[in-house]
Design an enzyme around this catalytic site. Sequence first.
Site, PDB file in Angstrom:
ATOM      1  N   LEU A 207      -2.365  32.707  53.886  1.00 27.13           N
ATOM      2  CA  LEU A 207      -1.211  33.300  53.198  1.00 27.13           C
ATOM      3  C   LEU A 207      -1.309  34.829  53.130  1.00 27.13           C
ATOM      4  CD1 LEU A 207       1.283  32.755  51.246  1.00 27.13           C
ATOM      5  CD2 LEU A 207      -0.383  33.002  49.385  1.00 27.13           C
TER       6      LEU A 207
ATOM      7  N   ARG B  53      19.951  38.642  38.895  1.00 26.71           N
ATOM      8  CA  ARG B  53      20.137  39.928  39.582  1.00 26.71           C
ATOM      9  C   ARG B  53      18.881  40.262  40.374  1.00 26.71           C
ATOM     10  NH1 ARG B  53      20.699  41.572  33.868  1.00 26.71           N
ATOM     11  NH2 ARG B  53      18.600  41.896  33.086  1.00 26.71           N
TER      12      ARG B  53
ATOM     13  N   HIS C  42       2.107  38.548  29.819  1.00 23.60           N
ATOM     14  CA  HIS C  42       1.679  38.995  31.151  1.00 23.60           C
ATOM     15  C   HIS C  42       0.377  38.294  31.544  1.00 23.60           C
ATOM     16  CE1 HIS C  42       4.910  41.768  30.995  1.00 23.60           C
ATOM     17  NE2 HIS C  42       4.350  42.619  30.140  1.00 23.60           N
TER      18      HIS C  42
ATOM     19  N   ASP D 225      10.148  37.051  35.914  1.00 30.15           N
ATOM     20  CA  ASP D 225      10.725  37.591  34.679  1.00 30.15           C
ATOM     21  C   ASP D 225      10.490  36.652  33.492  1.00 30.15           C
ATOM     22  OD1 ASP D 225      12.045  39.416  33.143  1.00 30.15           O
ATOM     23  OD2 ASP D 225      14.056  38.827  33.774  1.00 30.15           O
TER      24      ASP D 225
HETATM   25  C1  FPP Z   1       8.829  40.793  33.716  1.00 25.23           C
HETATM   26  O1  FPP Z   1       8.840  40.148  32.468  1.00 25.23           O
HETATM   27  C2  FPP Z   1       7.474  40.830  34.197  1.00 25.23           C
HETATM   28  C3  FPP Z   1       6.781  41.965  34.405  1.00 25.23           C
HETATM   29  C4  FPP Z   1       7.332  43.308  34.184  1.00 25.23           C
HETATM   30  C5  FPP Z   1       5.388  41.908  34.834  1.00 25.23           C
HETATM   31  C6  FPP Z   1       5.049  40.769  35.719  1.00 25.23           C
HETATM   32  C7  FPP Z   1       3.601  40.767  35.906  1.00 25.23           C
HETATM   33  C8  FPP Z   1       2.811  39.686  35.906  1.00 25.23           C
HETATM   34  C9  FPP Z   1       3.278  38.285  35.816  1.00 25.23           C
HETATM   35  C10 FPP Z   1       1.391  39.852  36.114  1.00 25.23           C
HETATM   36  C11 FPP Z   1       1.234  40.037  37.578  1.00 25.23           C
HETATM   37  C12 FPP Z   1      -0.075  39.758  37.992  1.00 25.23           C
HETATM   38  C13 FPP Z   1      -0.402  39.587  39.268  1.00 25.23           C
HETATM   39  C14 FPP Z   1      -1.781  39.218  39.539  1.00 25.23           C
HETATM   40  C15 FPP Z   1       0.514  39.742  40.387  1.00 25.23           C
HETATM   41  P1  FPP Z   1       9.311  40.953  31.198  1.00 25.23           P
HETATM   42  O2  FPP Z   1       8.105  41.499  30.549  1.00 25.23           O
HETATM   43  O3  FPP Z   1      10.340  41.944  31.598  1.00 25.23           O
HETATM   44  O4  FPP Z   1       9.900  39.807  30.348  1.00 25.23           O
HETATM   45  P2  FPP Z   1      11.148  39.912  29.372  1.00 25.23           P
HETATM   46  O5  FPP Z   1      12.360  40.033  30.250  1.00 25.23           O
HETATM   47  O6  FPP Z   1      11.077  38.596  28.686  1.00 25.23           O
HETATM   48  O7  FPP Z   1      10.931  41.066  28.474  1.00 25.23           O
END
Ligand code: FPP
Length: 248
Positions: A132, A192, A38, A21
């Site tokens: 892994l 959470r 991201h 997150d």
């Molecule tokens: C939550 O942060 C994160 C996500 C919804 C996306 C997570 C995805 C990645 C890290 C890329 C994944 C890539 C691979 C290769 C597995 P948020 O956007 O909700 O953050 P915020 O709470 O600050 O808005």
Amino acid sequence: MKKSTLYIVPPQGIHVAIVMDGNGRWAEMRGLPRSAGHRAGVDVVSRIVHAAPRLGIDTLTLFAFSSNNWQRSPGEVGALFGLLESYFFQEARRAAEHDVRISVIGRRDRLPSALVSAIDAVETATAENSGLHLRIAVDYSARDSMLQAACWMVSATEVTQQEFSRRLGDVTHSPDGSPDVDLLIRTGGEQRLSDFMLWECAYAELHFLDRMWPDFDVADLETAVRDFHARDRRFGSVPVTVATVAIQ
Ligand code: FPP
């Protein structure tokens, strides 16, 4: 001689699940579009995946896209899917170099066909790798998975917890079943589960930290694993037997 750290780990490796997150906030704090967060998050994934085996992690499940994330803007959803697609194709090409088996859990019927092709490619290319096991949750909802498994139960005569876990694996395309989580980590300051691995986390140790996912590093993972091994896991009974192993 290379310095090594001693950890107490169970005879088999542990299953770590991570809610990554804070990408959006990380980007917004820098005046960047959320997609930049991201993108930075994918680099962290690569570093964590590389470090996981030497920390005694044999299964790593990452929450990349929740079924509730469809509520985000089409631009952000498209950017996330593009990043996932590139990552999967890249890892499919590198399957022989990295001993990582990759599987994707969650629904596939709503994903764009290019992403489904990338998932098929990476799962096929890495299927024989024995290092892994990296599981990426995409269009995943724990409640939906349990609901689908419960529908199957209605016609089953006798259901054990093991069979239910196996069925959860079937409904989320996880052919090995859905293993219990030992340690759940969440970055970004929230504490959470957000509909992630609710059944599998029944006895998970929880580790929350305030850092945003793009700032998470291998040292944070080491701290979380060390903290995990210091906990007294009784599963409602007596302490489990643990073995001491060296991590190179
Ligand atoms: C939550 O942060 C994160 C996500 C919804 C996306 C997570 C995805 C990645 C890290 C890329 C994944 C890539 C691979 C290769 C597995 P948020 O956007 O909700 O953050 P915020 O709470 O600050 O808005």
